[in-house]
Design a protein around this motif. Structure first.
Motif, PDB file in Angstrom:
ATOM      1  N   SER A 179     -38.754 -31.785  71.676  1.00  0.00           N
ATOM      2  CA  SER A 179     -38.221 -33.265  72.316  1.00  0.00           C
ATOM      3  C   SER A 179     -38.114 -34.674  72.032  1.00  0.00           C
ATOM      4  O   SER A 179     -37.100 -35.024  72.222  1.00  0.00           O
ATOM      5  CB  SER A 179     -38.863 -32.904  73.816  1.00  0.00           C
ATOM      6  OG  SER A 179     -39.845 -33.417  73.939  1.00  0.00           O
ATOM      7  N   GLY A 180     -38.840 -34.589  70.484  1.00  0.00           N
ATOM      8  CA  GLY A 180     -38.574 -35.683  70.413  1.00  0.00           C
ATOM      9  C   GLY A 180     -39.342 -36.866  71.135  1.00  0.00           C
ATOM     10  O   GLY A 180     -39.293 -38.425  71.010  1.00  0.00           O
ATOM     11  N   GLN A 181     -40.315 -36.640  72.417  1.00  0.00           N
ATOM     12  CA  GLN A 181     -40.466 -37.571  72.947  1.00  0.00           C
ATOM     13  C   GLN A 181     -41.964 -36.954  73.210  1.00  0.00           C
ATOM     14  O   GLN A 181     -42.378 -36.033  73.041  1.00  0.00           O
ATOM     15  CB  GLN A 181     -39.940 -37.567  74.239  1.00  0.00           C
ATOM     16  CG  GLN A 181     -38.555 -37.778  74.862  1.00  0.00           C
ATOM     17  CD  GLN A 181     -38.407 -37.769  76.496  1.00  0.00           C
ATOM     18  OE1 GLN A 181     -38.453 -36.131  76.729  1.00  0.00           O
ATOM     19  NE2 GLN A 181     -38.141 -38.527  77.120  1.00  0.00           N
ATOM     20  N   THR A 182     -42.769 -38.260  73.585  1.00  0.00           N
ATOM     21  CA  THR A 182     -44.006 -37.925  73.439  1.00  0.00           C
ATOM     22  C   THR A 182     -44.552 -37.051  74.980  1.00  0.00           C
ATOM     23  O   THR A 182     -43.374 -37.267  75.463  1.00  0.00           O
ATOM     24  CB  THR A 182     -45.005 -39.438  74.054  1.00  0.00           C
ATOM     25  OG1 THR A 182     -44.398 -39.699  75.395  1.00  0.00           O
ATOM     26  CG2 THR A 182     -44.979 -40.260  72.724  1.00  0.00           C
ATOM     27  N   TYR A 183     -45.727 -35.793  75.008  1.00  0.00           N
ATOM     28  CA  TYR A 183     -46.354 -35.394  76.545  1.00  0.00           C
ATOM     29  C   TYR A 183     -46.332 -36.286  77.731  1.00  0.00           C
ATOM     30  O   TYR A 183     -45.046 -35.927  78.239  1.00  0.00           O
ATOM     31  CB  TYR A 183     -47.314 -34.491  76.200  1.00  0.00           C
ATOM     32  CG  TYR A 183     -47.536 -33.975  77.162  1.00  0.00           C
ATOM     33  CD1 TYR A 183     -47.398 -32.495  77.517  1.00  0.00           C
ATOM     34  CD2 TYR A 183     -48.575 -34.924  77.838  1.00  0.00           C
ATOM     35  CE1 TYR A 183     -47.748 -31.706  78.191  1.00  0.00           C
ATOM     36  CE2 TYR A 183     -48.802 -33.628  78.766  1.00  0.00           C
ATOM     37  CZ  TYR A 183     -48.815 -31.996  78.736  1.00  0.00           C
ATOM     38  OH  TYR A 183     -48.526 -31.096  80.543  1.00  0.00           O
TER      39      TYR A 183
END
Length: 465
Positions: A179-183
């Motif tokens: 996703s390219g995001q932190t969890y």
């Protein structure tokens, strides 16, 4: 607005959740409990009893956030299924296709489906072992999974079912990479906010005053943990912090049969057996086909929880307790199961005798005391031990045999008992400090007594009679 059971109310009807709590809460030793019930697809009731921290005055409410433990795995599974629907993840792709650290490693051939269903080959013990290197920064999860890439699964991937926290830590990192995001950011944006979970968040390594405080068992009592600090690295396996009211909304969403944050078809897929190797676990949920229930329990240091759904009847209940269970004493299971059974109309099977584990715990507690008293006796009657050293083979055997038996007992305490619980001693200390320290006390005092006897027997002079 729903009335809270924490408020003053008339006498509760017999057989109701409130009447059950009237009877069980005073005897349970639990600081507090919160629950919420879904009936016919709607939130039917919510309630809370007790305080956020033992000795404090802040009352729990259904909106108080609790650390939910392994119920969090269903959030991680849901996030992965969202990425599957978006075409970014293939359930049958190999782990090494997404995480470079697993390329050429034994775990690299594990599929995403196997991770979701606990058929990856990683064992429960491996999942409960704390990392050699700990990190608290924003890269804590990446650092943890980097270490996990070097772990060889205990079993052949796909061959058998074994519940393991490792699976969902890796899936959490998969979500970050794809996703390219932190969890934390992904789950907040794509699950918590759309569902309307306004009293919930993801463990971020920070301390949160609004949370209920966890309590761990301490010789029949529950002692509060020092802080409300959360652990960023374990968020995908057990770090969703949520209120009972918010979790009820989450369970509503899982049962609504609608295409919203996930399609109805994939929600249903999450809640049925994943494979022949996983006949009672789907994706992030245990499945009881015979009783028509889908559920997950959670246990974190100081917290325990239980979420249960009956999807075909649109019924569900979640129970959150800010305490961990002791061995036979201060157990939360009778409370959690009792509320669940009454909410769903199931048979209450929580009334069995708890004396066997209580007696076992009492025995472990008393044994070090026995060893200390025996050391005092050995010193006082040391001439008898010295006489045994001069009394031939039988006397020598009676002196040395206790050393062998106490060393075996020490191995049982430090290795066998933790392994039977599928957790290293350090993890036992984290969840049940009273039992963990009792095991250590037994492992130390037994051999110490045996060595003292030998030292007294073979030193000094035998007094004249």
């Amino acid at each position: 607005m729903l009335a809270l059971s924490a408020t003053v109310r008339a006498s509760a009807p017999e057989g109701s959740i409130d009447s059950f709590l009237d009877r069980e809460m005073p005897a349970s030793g639990m600081p507090g409990v919160a629950y919420a019930v879904v009936a016919h697809g709607e939130i039917a009731s919510m309630g809370a009893r007790g305080v956020a921290r033992a000795g404090g005055h802040r009352k729990l409410t259904p909106d108080t956030p609790f650390l939910t433990g392994s119920i969090s795995k269903s959030f991680t599974a849901l996030a992965v299924m969202q990425l599957v629907e978006a075409g970014k993840v293939d359930l049958d792709a190999k782990l090494s296709d997404y995480l470079d650290g697993f390329s050429g490693r034994p775990g690299g051939v594990i599929t995403i489906r196997q991770l979701l269903s606990h058929t990856s080959g990683f064992s429960t013990m491996q999942g409960n072992t704390r990392p050699a290197r700990r990190s608290d920064g924003k890269d804590a999860l990446a650092d943890r999974v980097e270490q996990l890439a070097t772990v060889t699964p205990a079993y052949k991937p796909g061959a058998r079912w074994a519940y393991s926290n490792i699976n969902y830590q890796i899936l959490g990192r998969l979500i970050e990479v794809v996703s390219g995001q932190t969890y934390q950011a992904y789950v907040t944006t794509h699950i918590l906010h759309p569902v309307g979970m306004t009293h919930s968040f993801v463990a971020d390594g920070e301390t949160h005053a609004a949370m209920a405080t966890g309590h761990r068992p301490w010789f029949g009592t529950e002692q509060p943990m020092s802080t409300n600090r959360t652990d960023r690295a374990t968020a995908p396996q057990g770090g969703i912090v949520a209120s009972a009211s918010d979790l009820a909304r989450y369970l509503q969403m899982m049962m609504n049969g609608e295409d919203d944050i996930l399609s109805a078809a994939d929600k249903a897929r999450m809640m049925r057996p994943a494979s022949q190797a996983s006949p009672f676990y789907g994706f992030g949920w245990f499945v009881d086909v015979r009783h028509g229930t889908v559920w997950h329990a959670g246990a974190s240091p100081g917290f325990e929880s239980l979420a249960t759904m009956m999807p075909t009847r649109k019924k569900a209940v979640v129970v959150l307790v800010n305490a961990g269970s002791g061995l036979g004493f201060a157990e939360t299971a009778p409370l959690r199961d009792g509320i669940t059974d009454r909410a769903l109309g199931l048979t209450d099977d929580s009334g069995g005798s708890r004396w066997p584990p209580k007696l076992l715990f009492i025995g472990f507690v008393l044994l070090p005391i026995f060893y200390v008293l025996s050391m005092i006796w050995a010193w006082r009657y040391r001439d008898r031990l010295r006489a045994k050293a001069r009394a031939g083979l039988f006397g020598v055997f009676s002196l040395w045999f206790p050393l062998f038996t106490t060393l075996v007992a020490a191995w049982v305490c430090l290795r066998l008992v933790p392994s039977l619980n599928a957790a290293p001693l350090g993890t036992v200390l984290l969840f049940q400090p009273d039992f963990g320290w009792t095991l250590i006390a037994n492992a130390v005092t037994g051999p110490l007594w045996a060595v003292l006897r030998l030292g007294l027997a073979y030193t000094g002079r035998l007094a004249r009679v």
